[in-house]
Design an enzyme around this catalytic site. Structure first.
Site, PDB file in Angstrom:
ATOM      1  N   ASP A   1       0.724  -1.372   0.063  1.00  0.00           N
ATOM      2  CA  ASP A   1      -0.098  -0.033   0.131  1.00  0.00           C
ATOM      3  C   ASP A   1       0.889   1.123  -0.018  1.00  0.00           C
ATOM      4  O   ASP A   1       1.971   1.136   0.585  1.00  0.00           O
ATOM      5  CB  ASP A   1      -1.173   0.003   1.393  1.00  0.00           C
ATOM      6  CG  ASP A   1      -0.384  -0.171   2.591  1.00  0.00           C
ATOM      7  OD1 ASP A   1       0.143   0.783   3.150  1.00  0.00           O
ATOM      8  OD2 ASP A   1       0.180  -1.105   2.911  1.00  0.00           O
TER       9      ASP A   1
ATOM     10  N   GLU B   1      -7.893   4.669  12.275  1.00  0.00           N
ATOM     11  CA  GLU B   1      -6.559   4.357  13.236  1.00  0.00           C
ATOM     12  C   GLU B   1      -6.579   5.282  14.521  1.00  0.00           C
ATOM     13  O   GLU B   1      -6.036   4.914  15.721  1.00  0.00           O
ATOM     14  CB  GLU B   1      -5.255   4.679  12.572  1.00  0.00           C
ATOM     15  CG  GLU B   1      -5.221   3.826  11.113  1.00  0.00           C
ATOM     16  CD  GLU B   1      -3.617   4.433  10.369  1.00  0.00           C
ATOM     17  OE1 GLU B   1      -2.824   4.800  11.167  1.00  0.00           O
ATOM     18  OE2 GLU B   1      -3.798   4.323   9.246  1.00  0.00           O
TER      19      GLU B   1
END
Length: 287
Positions: free
Chosen positions: A92, A183
Site C-alpha cells: 500500500d 486508526e
C-alpha cells in the site's frame, strides 16, 4: 719505604660490549611493542561497531541502530513470506512514498511477486492525496490489482469525508472494494459517536459503489472497538509484532510490516498478505 705499585693505564683492559646482544635487545623490544600495537588495532577494528556505539558517537548510534533494525526487519519479512507461500502479496502506498517508478514495481525483497496495491486517495473531508492520480494510473499500467483507501478523521463529518472519496475515486471492473482506514480515537466525543460516523461513511460508500467496503485498522483497535459491532465487514489488519507469524483466520488482509524494500520505490514500504491466492483475490474485485 716501599712504593705502591702503580698500575699502568695501558695494562687496564675493559671487557668489550657485545654489539649483537645490544641490537638484539632493542629489536626484541620493538617487536613486542609493534605486536601489541598491531593487536590493539586489530581488536579495535574488529569491535569498531561496538566501540563507536558505546563511546557515545550519537550519529553513529543512530545509523547503527537503524541498520540493525533493518536487518532484523528483513529477517522477519522473509520468515513471514515463507510462511505464506501461495498467498497473494501486495503493498500500500501514498504520497509519502514520493514519485514511484511503476515500471519497476514487480516484487518485494527481489524474490516475491506483487499482485495488488492499495493506494491512498483521500484523508478527512478536504485532503486529496497528491500522488493518487499518478499512482492509480501507474498501478493499472503495471497490471496490478488496485484498490483505493480513505484515511478517516474521527473529528470531521463522516458524510463529507465519504463525499470527497466518491468525488476522487472512480472504481472500475477488476478493482478492489473501497477501504476505510481508521486508526485514531476521537477527541471530545464518545466511542459510540465514532461508530455512528463510521457506519454512515460505510453506508454512503456502499450505496454509491454497490459493493461492501473493507475496513483497515490495527489488531488492537479491531479487538477493542470494531470486532463485535462491525462483524459483517471484512477486515484488513495491521500487526507488525514478532509473535504474529501467520495471518488471522478471520482477516481478509494482513499488513505485517512497514519496513520492506520494493524495486521502483524509495524508502520503506508497507507489505500485505491476502488470505488466499491471486485467483481468490480476483474473485472479490468489482464485477
Amino acid at each position: 719505604m716501599k712504593r705502591k705499585a702503580v698500575r699502568s693505564r695501558s695494562t687496564i683492559r675493559r671487557k668489550p660490549r657485545k654489539k649483537g646482544s645490544l641490537f638484539s635487545g632493542k629489536l626484541l623490544r620493538f617487536s613486542i611493542i609493534g605486536f601489541l600495537i598491531f593487536l590493539f588495532l586489530g581488536i579495535g577494528y574488529h569491535y569498531r561497531n561496538g566501540l563507536l556505539y558505546y563511546l557515545g558517537f550519537k550519529s553513529y548510534k543512530l545509523k547503527y541502530e537503524q541498520a540493525e533494525a533493518k536487518r532484523i526487519s528483513d529477517v522477519r519479512n522473509y520468515q513471514v513470506l515463507e510462511n505464506h507461500q501461495g498467498k497473494a502479496i501486495g503493498i500500500d502506498v501514498s504520497e509519502f512514498q514520493g514519485k514511484i517508478d511503476w515500471t519497476l514495481v514487480e516484487n518485494i525483497e527481489n524474490d516475491y511477486p506483487l499482485e495488488f496495491v492499495f493506494i491512498r486517495a483521500t484523508a478527512g473531508n478536504d485532503r486529496e492525496d497528491r500522488q493518487f492520480t499518478t499512482n492509480w494510473i501507474g498501478a493499472k499500467k503495471s497490471k496490478m490489482i488496485r484498490g483505493a483507501y480513505h484515511y478517516y478523521r474521527p473529528n470531521e463529518n463522516s458524510l463529507e469525508q465519504a463525499k470527497l472519496f466518491i468525488k476522487s475515486v472512480q472504481l472500475r471492473k477488476g478493482d478492489l472494494p473501497p477501504v476505510l482506514d481508521i486508526e485514531k480515537l476521537p477527541k471530545g466525543q464518545s466511542i459510540d459517536s465514532l461508530k455512528v460516523g463510521l457506519k454512515r461513511w460505510l453506508k454512503a460508500i456502499e450505496t454509491h459503489y454497490k459493493v461492501k467496503p473493507i475496513i483497515y485498522t490495527s489488531e488492537k483497535y479491531y479487538d477493542d472497538f470494531l470486532k463485535e459491532e462491525f462483524s459483517n465487514y471484512l477486515f484488513w489488519i495491521a500487526n507488525y509484532n514478532f509473535y504474529r507469524e501467520k495471518i488471522g483466520e478471520d482477516w481478509l488482509f494482513w499488513q505485517f510490516t512497514e519496513k520492506a524494500s520494493v524495486s521502483g520505490i524509495k524508502g520503506n514500504v508497507d507489505v500485505n498478505i491476502y488470505n488466499g491466492d491471486v485467483e481468490q483475490l480476483r474473485f472479490i474485485t468489482i464485477e
